[in-house]
Design a protein around this motif. Structure first.
Motif, PDB file in Angstrom:
ATOM      1  N   ILE A 146       0.805  -1.215   0.000  1.00 12.43           N
ATOM      2  CA  ILE A 146       0.000   0.000   0.000  1.00 12.43           C
ATOM      3  C   ILE A 146       0.844   1.274   0.000  1.00 12.43           C
ATOM      4  O   ILE A 146       0.344   2.340  -0.320  1.00 12.43           O
ATOM      5  N   CYS A 312      -7.253   2.797  10.391  1.00 15.14           N
ATOM      6  CA  CYS A 312      -5.995   2.653   9.649  1.00 15.14           C
ATOM      7  C   CYS A 312      -5.617   3.927   8.891  1.00 15.14           C
ATOM      8  O   CYS A 312      -6.452   4.544   8.242  1.00 15.14           O
ATOM      9  N   ILE A 313      -4.337   4.303   8.981  1.00 17.55           N
ATOM     10  CA  ILE A 313      -3.861   5.476   8.244  1.00 17.55           C
ATOM     11  C   ILE A 313      -2.963   5.052   7.071  1.00 17.55           C
ATOM     12  O   ILE A 313      -2.227   5.859   6.516  1.00 17.55           O
ATOM     13  N   ARG A 314      -3.008   3.766   6.717  1.00 17.77           N
ATOM     14  CA  ARG A 314      -2.330   3.231   5.527  1.00 17.77           C
ATOM     15  C   ARG A 314      -0.829   3.521   5.521  1.00 17.77           C
ATOM     16  O   ARG A 314      -0.298   4.009   4.523  1.00 17.77           O
ATOM     17  N   CYS A 315      -0.172   3.206   6.638  1.00 19.90           N
ATOM     18  CA  CYS A 315       1.277   3.427   6.691  1.00 19.90           C
ATOM     19  C   CYS A 315       2.033   2.219   6.139  1.00 19.90           C
ATOM     20  O   CYS A 315       3.202   2.335   5.783  1.00 19.90           O
ATOM     21  N   GLY A 316       1.440   1.058   6.162  1.00 15.97           N
ATOM     22  CA  GLY A 316       2.082  -0.139   5.614  1.00 15.97           C
ATOM     23  C   GLY A 316       3.018  -0.848   6.581  1.00 15.97           C
ATOM     24  O   GLY A 316       3.594  -1.877   6.242  1.00 15.97           O
ATOM     25  N   ALA A 317       3.159  -0.333   7.825  1.00 14.61           N
ATOM     26  CA  ALA A 317       4.104  -0.954   8.760  1.00 14.61           C
ATOM     27  C   ALA A 317       3.702  -2.389   9.091  1.00 14.61           C
ATOM     28  O   ALA A 317       4.560  -3.257   9.270  1.00 14.61           O
ATOM     29  N   CYS A 318       2.410  -2.649   9.169  1.00 18.34           N
ATOM     30  CA  CYS A 318       1.980  -4.015   9.531  1.00 18.34           C
ATOM     31  C   CYS A 318       2.316  -5.008   8.426  1.00 18.34           C
ATOM     32  O   CYS A 318       2.523  -6.188   8.689  1.00 18.34           O
ATOM     33  N   ILE A 341      -3.708  -5.792   7.580  1.00 16.05           N
ATOM     34  CA  ILE A 341      -4.857  -4.877   7.537  1.00 16.05           C
ATOM     35  C   ILE A 341      -5.732  -5.195   6.321  1.00 16.05           C
ATOM     36  O   ILE A 341      -6.959  -5.091   6.394  1.00 16.05           O
ATOM     37  N   CYS A 372       1.713  -0.952  14.793  1.00 15.73           N
ATOM     38  CA  CYS A 372       0.664  -0.067  14.265  1.00 15.73           C
ATOM     39  C   CYS A 372       0.663   1.263  15.017  1.00 15.73           C
ATOM     40  O   CYS A 372       0.500   1.291  16.237  1.00 15.73           O
ATOM     41  N   PRO A 373       0.824   2.378  14.291  1.00 16.11           N
ATOM     42  CA  PRO A 373       0.913   3.671  14.973  1.00 16.11           C
ATOM     43  C   PRO A 373      -0.380   4.073  15.668  1.00 16.11           C
ATOM     44  O   PRO A 373      -0.350   4.903  16.566  1.00 16.11           O
ATOM     45  N   VAL A 374      -1.514   3.489  15.263  1.00 11.15           N
ATOM     46  CA  VAL A 374      -2.768   3.813  15.942  1.00 11.15           C
ATOM     47  C   VAL A 374      -3.293   2.595  16.723  1.00 11.15           C
ATOM     48  O   VAL A 374      -4.466   2.529  17.072  1.00 11.15           O
ATOM     49  N   ILE A 376      -4.081  -0.528  16.289  1.00 13.37           N
ATOM     50  CA  ILE A 376      -5.266  -1.316  15.909  1.00 13.37           C
ATOM     51  C   ILE A 376      -5.080  -2.763  16.370  1.00 13.37           C
ATOM     52  O   ILE A 376      -4.018  -3.353  16.147  1.00 13.37           O
ATOM     53  N   ILE A 378      -5.303  -5.761  15.465  1.00  9.26           N
ATOM     54  CA  ILE A 378      -5.475  -6.584  14.256  1.00  9.26           C
ATOM     55  C   ILE A 378      -5.659  -8.070  14.600  1.00  9.26           C
ATOM     56  O   ILE A 378      -6.559  -8.723  14.063  1.00  9.26           O
TER      57      ILE A 378
HETATM   58  S1  SF4 Z   1       0.244  -0.550  10.765  1.00  5.35           S
HETATM   59 FE1  SF4 Z   1      -1.807   0.152  11.409  1.00  5.35          FE
HETATM   60  S2  SF4 Z   1      -2.073   2.124  10.395  1.00  5.35           S
HETATM   61 FE2  SF4 Z   1      -0.348   1.129   9.376  1.00  5.35          FE
HETATM   62  S3  SF4 Z   1      -1.266   0.068   7.597  1.00  5.35           S
HETATM   63 FE3  SF4 Z   1      -1.205  -1.409   9.272  1.00  5.35          FE
HETATM   64  S4  SF4 Z   1      -3.190  -1.215  10.321  1.00  5.35           S
HETATM   65 FE4  SF4 Z   1      -2.940   0.597   9.017  1.00  5.35          FE
END
Ligand code: SF4
Length: 486
Positions: A146, A312-318, A341, A372-374, A376, A378
């Motif tokens: 993403i 989700c803020i679509r950072c891609g870390a997960c 995600i 996850c920075p927020v 979540i 998961i």
């Molecule tokens: S780490 Fe969290 S915020 Fe970032 S893409 Fe995954 S679910 Fe979304």
């Protein structure tokens, strides 16, 4: 192709494995360093989560406020209930603008609603201008991440594609091209300049939209986002309805965690705030700004068991940290949103029956929630998705039969004991030729891992034997007059 077949393909693709290996360690190290250097990072992440929760809890209110602010600044807001609506709205605007050429910057929502196909069917030429997306478009490929859509490709792949599609620059050999990144980027830049200048419509995504001011925030590391949103006469911004944030102060907090989690940067090279079309006194900018608010299943998610995925803020870390994604890459998921995600968002938006199986592509190790920075949750939602998928599909007959037998045996102790004995005999038989391999539909369990052998006697049998031995010893001791203590 089934999920298992796609996974098999990915695991046996050494080229893909090399590309994935080269990426993930670097991404994670950069993310860890950047988050580690952020003062009070735990508190900032808590604040970021609270902001996203507040936005979702009062989504209707913030969206109406956003619409009023965008309109007050000269923009036009459109509401799209689903992918078809969104495609029609964009096509209508592009036709009204009499555009033939459409320049796009990166937008996951546009992938979700298959916008390119929709516009191409109406005769528009659509060109992706994000470097990764441009490479994929030249190859007829789709994104696999993403944030970094072409992560499954190596530099040599890109060089070969450019050589085939754009031609080899004079005096440069294919070998030289494959090692010269500045040359590769300059080839893309040269090809895309004419697109920026010639496009009648520019389409962008939106990272966040601020309800307080109507500002549309776009973060990127390439200048294409600014060119797409300012050079064409009409700018269309596509946004999932959940991406609204209440205030500019909230935006600042989210930007702090987004870039650090996504690319390990304190801030991305370009953070643009689009506040309406060009005003009379301004030298540049589009004549029209259209914001398309796309629902496409999001409102239905609110209040449901997977609602938290909308944070989700679509950072891609997960994705980068997931041991499954790191082995199979994004294409194996067969969906626009891959990784942990994606295994939640895709079934929630696209259908539990069709996509719920994606939740099985997880080890439930919890690494995704950790990064996850927020914050979540998961893993918990993955388990929930598995049960929702089971409820939607009725489950595989072989598993249902197995569970029924297990439940029956657990209610009859003699049957349970007999079952254990039979399993132990069977395991001993199967293991005679080496490590235990399960038969038939269970074979997948032992294709890549050893199955622990079933003990030759059960715990109950061993405990009973031990008790009998102790009692016999006590009796013998009593006979001989010794004092015996357990
Ligand atoms: S780490 Fe969290 S915020 Fe970032 S893409 Fe995954 S679910 Fe979304």
């Amino acid at each position: 192709m089934t999920l298992n077949a796609r996974i098999e393909l990915a695991l046996h693709n050494p080229h893909l494995q090399r590309a994935l290996d080269a990426n993930y360690t670097r991404s994670l190290e950069k993310r860890d360093l950047a988050m580690g250097a952020l003062p009070n990072s735990a508190l900032v992440r808590d604040r970021a989560r609270a902001i996203r929760l507040e936005a979702l809890r009062n989504l209707d209110q913030y969206l109406v406020q956003l619409e009023a602010q965008v309109t007050a600044r000269g923009g036009v807001v459109h509401w799209a209930a689903n992918a078809q609506d969104a495609g029609e709205i964009v096509a209508r605007i592009a036709k009204a603008a009499r555009a033939r050429l459409v320049a796009k910057s990166k937008s996951m929502v546009s992938e979700e609603i298959h916008l390119n196909k929709r516009l191409q069917a109406d005769g528009f030429e659509v060109v992706e201008t994000d470097l990764g997306e441009y490479i994929l478009q030249l190859r007829g490929d789709v994104p696999s991440h993403i944030v970094a859509p072409a992560i499954h490709l190596t530099r040599a792949d890109v060089a070969k594609t450019f050589e085939e599609k754009l031609g080899l620059p004079a005096g440069v050999t294919p070998e030289q091209l494959a090692t010269d990144i500045p040359l590769l980027t300059s080839m893309a830049r040269k090809a895309l300049r004419t697109v920026f200048v010639g496009a009648g419509v520019g389409i962008s995504g939106v990272n966040f939209a601020v309800a307080e001011t109507g500002a549309l925030c776009l973060v990127s590391n390439e200048g294409n986002g600014r060119l797409v949103t300012s050079l064409p006469r009409v700018h269309i911004a596509l946004m999932g309805i959940e991406r609204v944030v209440p205030t500019m102060a909230d935006l600042e907090v989210l930007l702090r965690v987004l870039s650090r989690s996504a690319t390990g940067q304190n801030i991305t090279c370009y953070t643009s705030l689009v506040c309406g079309p060009r005003r009379a006194q301004e030298p540049d900018g589009p004549e029209e700004l259209h914001l398309v608010l796309v629902d496409n299943g999001r409102a239905a998610m609110l209040g449901g068991e997977l609602a938290e995925a909308l944070l989700c803020i679509r950072c891609g870390a997960c994705l980068n940290v997931c041991p499954v994604y790191r082995e199979i890459g994004g294409h194996a998921y067969g969906s626009v949103y891959p990784g942990p995600i994606g295994a939640l968002v895709t079934p929630a938006l696209g259908g539990m029956r069709e996509f719920g199986e994606l939740a099985q592509a997880s080890s439930l190790c919890g690494a995704c929630q950790e990064v996850c920075p927020v914050r979540i949750d998961i893993p918990t939602m993955l388990i929930k998705t598995r049960s929702l998928h089971l409820a939607a599909t009725g489950g595989a007959p072989v598993w249902n039969a197995g569970i029924k037998m297990w439940s029956w045996a657990m209610r009859a102790p003699w049957m349970y004991r007999l079952g254990l004995r039979v399993a132990a005999w069977g395991a001993a038989l199967l293991a005679t030729a080496g490590p235990l391999r399960l038969p038939g539909p269970l074979a997948g369990w032992t294709d890549h891992r050893e199955f622990p052998g079933i003990a030759s006697s059960s715990f109950r049998a061993r405990w009973a034997a031990r008790q009998r031995a102790a009692a016999a010893a006590a009796r013998a001791a009593a006979k001989s007059g010794e004092r015996w203590e357990f």
